[in-house]
Design a protein around this motif. Structure first.
Motif, PDB file in Angstrom:
ATOM      1  N   PRO A   1       0.878  -1.274   0.070  1.00 51.36           N
ATOM      2  CA  PRO A   1       0.181  -0.058   0.214  1.00 51.36           C
ATOM      3  C   PRO A   1       0.771   1.103   0.301  1.00 51.36           C
ATOM      4  O   PRO A   1       0.289   2.558  -0.209  1.00 51.36           O
ATOM      5  CB  PRO A   1      -0.930  -0.138   1.207  1.00 51.36           C
ATOM      6  CG  PRO A   1      -1.026  -1.636   1.705  1.00 51.36           C
ATOM      7  CD  PRO A   1       0.342  -2.178   0.922  1.00 51.36           C
ATOM      8  N   ASP A   2       2.035   1.206   0.455  1.00 51.57           N
ATOM      9  CA  ASP A   2       2.890   2.280   0.163  1.00 51.57           C
ATOM     10  C   ASP A   2       3.431   2.687  -1.437  1.00 51.57           C
ATOM     11  O   ASP A   2       3.685   3.958  -1.726  1.00 51.57           O
ATOM     12  CB  ASP A   2       4.443   2.087   0.640  1.00 51.57           C
ATOM     13  CG  ASP A   2       4.626   2.449   2.018  1.00 51.57           C
ATOM     14  OD1 ASP A   2       3.680   2.761   2.740  1.00 51.57           O
ATOM     15  OD2 ASP A   2       5.880   2.461   2.633  1.00 51.57           O
ATOM     16  N   SER A   3       3.147   1.801  -2.124  1.00 53.63           N
ATOM     17  CA  SER A   3       3.544   2.001  -3.498  1.00 53.63           C
ATOM     18  C   SER A   3       2.391   1.604  -4.528  1.00 53.63           C
ATOM     19  O   SER A   3       2.592   1.788  -6.023  1.00 53.63           O
ATOM     20  CB  SER A   3       4.611   1.083  -4.253  1.00 53.63           C
ATOM     21  OG  SER A   3       4.157  -0.368  -3.869  1.00 53.63           O
ATOM     22  N   CYS A   4       1.199   1.488  -3.954  1.00 50.48           N
ATOM     23  CA  CYS A   4      -0.273   1.370  -4.756  1.00 50.48           C
ATOM     24  C   CYS A   4      -1.082   2.494  -4.299  1.00 50.48           C
ATOM     25  O   CYS A   4      -1.331   2.860  -3.204  1.00 50.48           O
ATOM     26  CB  CYS A   4      -0.757   0.197  -4.860  1.00 50.48           C
ATOM     27  SG  CYS A   4       0.450  -1.194  -5.183  1.00 50.48           S
ATOM     28  N   ARG A   5      -1.990   2.871  -5.328  1.00 54.91           N
ATOM     29  CA  ARG A   5      -3.318   3.533  -4.844  1.00 54.91           C
ATOM     30  C   ARG A   5      -4.338   2.336  -4.928  1.00 54.91           C
ATOM     31  O   ARG A   5      -4.717   1.840  -6.026  1.00 54.91           O
ATOM     32  CB  ARG A   5      -3.556   4.582  -5.613  1.00 54.91           C
ATOM     33  CG  ARG A   5      -2.766   5.810  -5.219  1.00 54.91           C
ATOM     34  CD  ARG A   5      -3.433   7.063  -5.767  1.00 54.91           C
ATOM     35  NE  ARG A   5      -2.842   8.339  -5.498  1.00 54.91           N
ATOM     36  CZ  ARG A   5      -1.827   8.830  -5.968  1.00 54.91           C
ATOM     37  NH1 ARG A   5      -1.299   8.342  -7.246  1.00 54.91           N
ATOM     38  NH2 ARG A   5      -1.062   9.781  -5.644  1.00 54.91           N
ATOM     39  N   LEU A   6      -4.983   2.107  -3.791  1.00 51.11           N
ATOM     40  CA  LEU A   6      -5.764   1.337  -3.550  1.00 51.11           C
ATOM     41  C   LEU A   6      -7.290   1.642  -3.030  1.00 51.11           C
ATOM     42  O   LEU A   6      -7.336   2.350  -1.951  1.00 51.11           O
ATOM     43  CB  LEU A   6      -5.341  -0.062  -2.622  1.00 51.11           C
ATOM     44  CG  LEU A   6      -4.138  -0.541  -3.189  1.00 51.11           C
ATOM     45  CD1 LEU A   6      -3.497  -1.400  -1.984  1.00 51.11           C
ATOM     46  CD2 LEU A   6      -4.500  -1.552  -4.293  1.00 51.11           C
ATOM     47  N   TRP A   7      -8.336   1.654  -3.671  1.00 52.74           N
ATOM     48  CA  TRP A   7      -9.674   2.269  -3.235  1.00 52.74           C
ATOM     49  C   TRP A   7     -10.599   1.106  -3.086  1.00 52.74           C
ATOM     50  O   TRP A   7     -10.599   0.258  -3.806  1.00 52.74           O
ATOM     51  CB  TRP A   7     -10.184   3.260  -4.271  1.00 52.74           C
ATOM     52  CG  TRP A   7      -9.361   4.424  -4.453  1.00 52.74           C
ATOM     53  CD1 TRP A   7      -8.200   4.668  -3.747  1.00 52.74           C
ATOM     54  CD2 TRP A   7      -9.324   5.433  -5.437  1.00 52.74           C
ATOM     55  NE1 TRP A   7      -7.788   6.151  -4.373  1.00 52.74           N
ATOM     56  CE2 TRP A   7      -8.651   6.450  -5.409  1.00 52.74           C
ATOM     57  CE3 TRP A   7     -10.593   5.644  -6.489  1.00 52.74           C
ATOM     58  CZ2 TRP A   7      -8.506   7.545  -6.111  1.00 52.74           C
ATOM     59  CZ3 TRP A   7     -10.525   6.847  -7.268  1.00 52.74           C
ATOM     60  CH2 TRP A   7      -9.477   7.698  -6.982  1.00 52.74           C
ATOM     61  N   ASP A   8     -11.466   1.237  -1.740  1.00 52.71           N
ATOM     62  CA  ASP A   8     -12.477   0.429  -1.640  1.00 52.71           C
ATOM     63  C   ASP A   8     -13.549   0.449  -2.855  1.00 52.71           C
ATOM     64  O   ASP A   8     -14.052   1.610  -3.175  1.00 52.71           O
ATOM     65  CB  ASP A   8     -13.138   0.771  -0.350  1.00 52.71           C
ATOM     66  CG  ASP A   8     -14.366  -0.251  -0.140  1.00 52.71           C
ATOM     67  OD1 ASP A   8     -14.096  -1.066   0.503  1.00 52.71           O
ATOM     68  OD2 ASP A   8     -15.481   0.013  -0.915  1.00 52.71           O
ATOM     69  N   SER A   9     -13.921  -0.652  -3.377  1.00 52.04           N
ATOM     70  CA  SER A   9     -14.602  -0.461  -4.804  1.00 52.04           C
ATOM     71  C   SER A   9     -16.036   0.087  -4.525  1.00 52.04           C
ATOM     72  O   SER A   9     -16.460   0.610  -5.431  1.00 52.04           O
ATOM     73  CB  SER A   9     -14.785  -1.797  -5.312  1.00 52.04           C
ATOM     74  OG  SER A   9     -13.211  -2.515  -5.614  1.00 52.04           O
ATOM     75  N   ALA A  10     -16.697  -0.192  -3.195  1.00 50.57           N
ATOM     76  CA  ALA A  10     -17.877   0.056  -3.077  1.00 50.57           C
ATOM     77  C   ALA A  10     -18.016   1.776  -2.494  1.00 50.57           C
ATOM     78  O   ALA A  10     -19.048   2.351  -3.037  1.00 50.57           O
ATOM     79  CB  ALA A  10     -18.406  -0.694  -1.904  1.00 50.57           C
ATOM     80  N   THR A  11     -17.006   1.998  -1.899  1.00 52.86           N
ATOM     81  CA  THR A  11     -17.175   3.410  -1.462  1.00 52.86           C
ATOM     82  C   THR A  11     -15.907   4.308  -1.839  1.00 52.86           C
ATOM     83  O   THR A  11     -16.251   5.552  -1.617  1.00 52.86           O
ATOM     84  CB  THR A  11     -17.106   3.359   0.219  1.00 52.86           C
ATOM     85  OG1 THR A  11     -15.422   3.024   0.484  1.00 52.86           O
ATOM     86  CG2 THR A  11     -17.987   2.391   0.915  1.00 52.86           C
TER      87      THR A  11
END
Ligand code: TMP
Length: 252
Positions: free
Chosen positions: A200-210
């Motif tokens: 998660p330091d090197s990625c953008r990760l978004w909750d798919s629902a919110t």
């Protein structure tokens, strides 16, 4: 445990020590978090432990689909044994959705899907703030050869396809990520493999629902709950069920 080993390199989030055999290194994950070229700094207790596990998981899965990388095995909570490589001085970013610097640079709305996945190269130099460069710069300054650029782009897109599916299966959108590559020498020949970390330091990760952010933007933008979000990523991937006690115990 790590003090008697020879330190090879210390970066902002990791330390590399001499490995037990020639051609190997030990990669140690620190709790240090930095942003904006280290103008913003903090210690996030437990981050190194989580990133060690998430990166282990992702590198192992990528190896399983034939994306060769430096990971050999995890040694303990904060360390993994890796293959020694000659790092290509580039950060390779793959973007699926506009966010961060591309949104600012091109005036895009954060969250806007890009017409297709876009690859960008940045020259790894902290003094210069990792400037964006083109293939012309990369070949002219000999940072990588044309064939190596092709190999890195092909591997980065395979990583993107695989990780997009992996994360989407656990309700997470892979917005963008950064990878680094290195050369392994075999006689007169060298081969490009994936190196560094994927976390998660090197990625953008978004909750798919919110669309809630589950990555380092929580630190960059002072959104709070950084460790909780990294832990949530690990939990959804089905790893680190013991994590809460590790964090509370403050294992270093
Ligand atoms: P950016 O939008 O700030 O250019 O970042 C693109 C992606 O690369 C994002 O997932 C965060 C990651 N990244 C790093 O891993 N290290 C860095 O130094 C920077 C600037 C970005």
């Amino acid at each position: 445990m790590t003090t008697r080993r020879k330190k090879i390199y210390e970066g902002k989030a990791k330390i590399l020590y001499e490995g037990p055999e020639p051609g190997t290194l030990i990669q140690y994950f620190k709790d240090d978090a930095t942003a904006f070229n280290a103008q913003k700094k903090a210690i996030l207790e437990g981050k190194g432990v989580i990133n060690n596990r998430i990166s282990e998981y992702i590198m192992t899965r990528l190896n399983g689909i034939g994306v060769q990388n430096h990971f050999i095995r995890r040694l303990n909570l904060r360390e993994q044994l890796i293959k020694e490589v000659e790092i290509v001085p580039l950060e390779v970013v793959v973007r699926n959705i506009a966010a961060g610097s591309i949104a600012t640079r091109l005036g895009l709305t954060e969250g806007q899907p890009l017409p297709r996945s876009i690859i960008e190269f940045y020259y790894k130099d902290d003094k210069l703030g990792d400037p964006m460069v083109s293939e012309e710069h990369i070949t002219a300054f000999n940072w990588a050869a044309t064939q190596e650029i092709d190999d890195m782009m092909a591997m980065a897109l395979r990583v993107n396809d695989y990780l997009s599916g992996l994360f989407s299966g656990v309700g997470i959108t892979l917005v963008d990520f950064k990878v680094e590559f290195g050369r392994i020498y075999e006689g007169d020949f060298s081969r490009i493999i994936l190196a560094d970390e994927i976390s998660p330091d090197s990625c953008r990760l978004w909750d798919s629902a919110t669309n809630e952010k589950l990555d380092k933007d929580r630190f960059r933008r002072d959104l709070g709950n950084v460790i909780e979000s990294y832990t949530e990523v690990a939990r959804r991937l089905g790893i680190m069920k013991e994590m809460p006690t590790v964090i509370q115990g403050g294992v270093h």
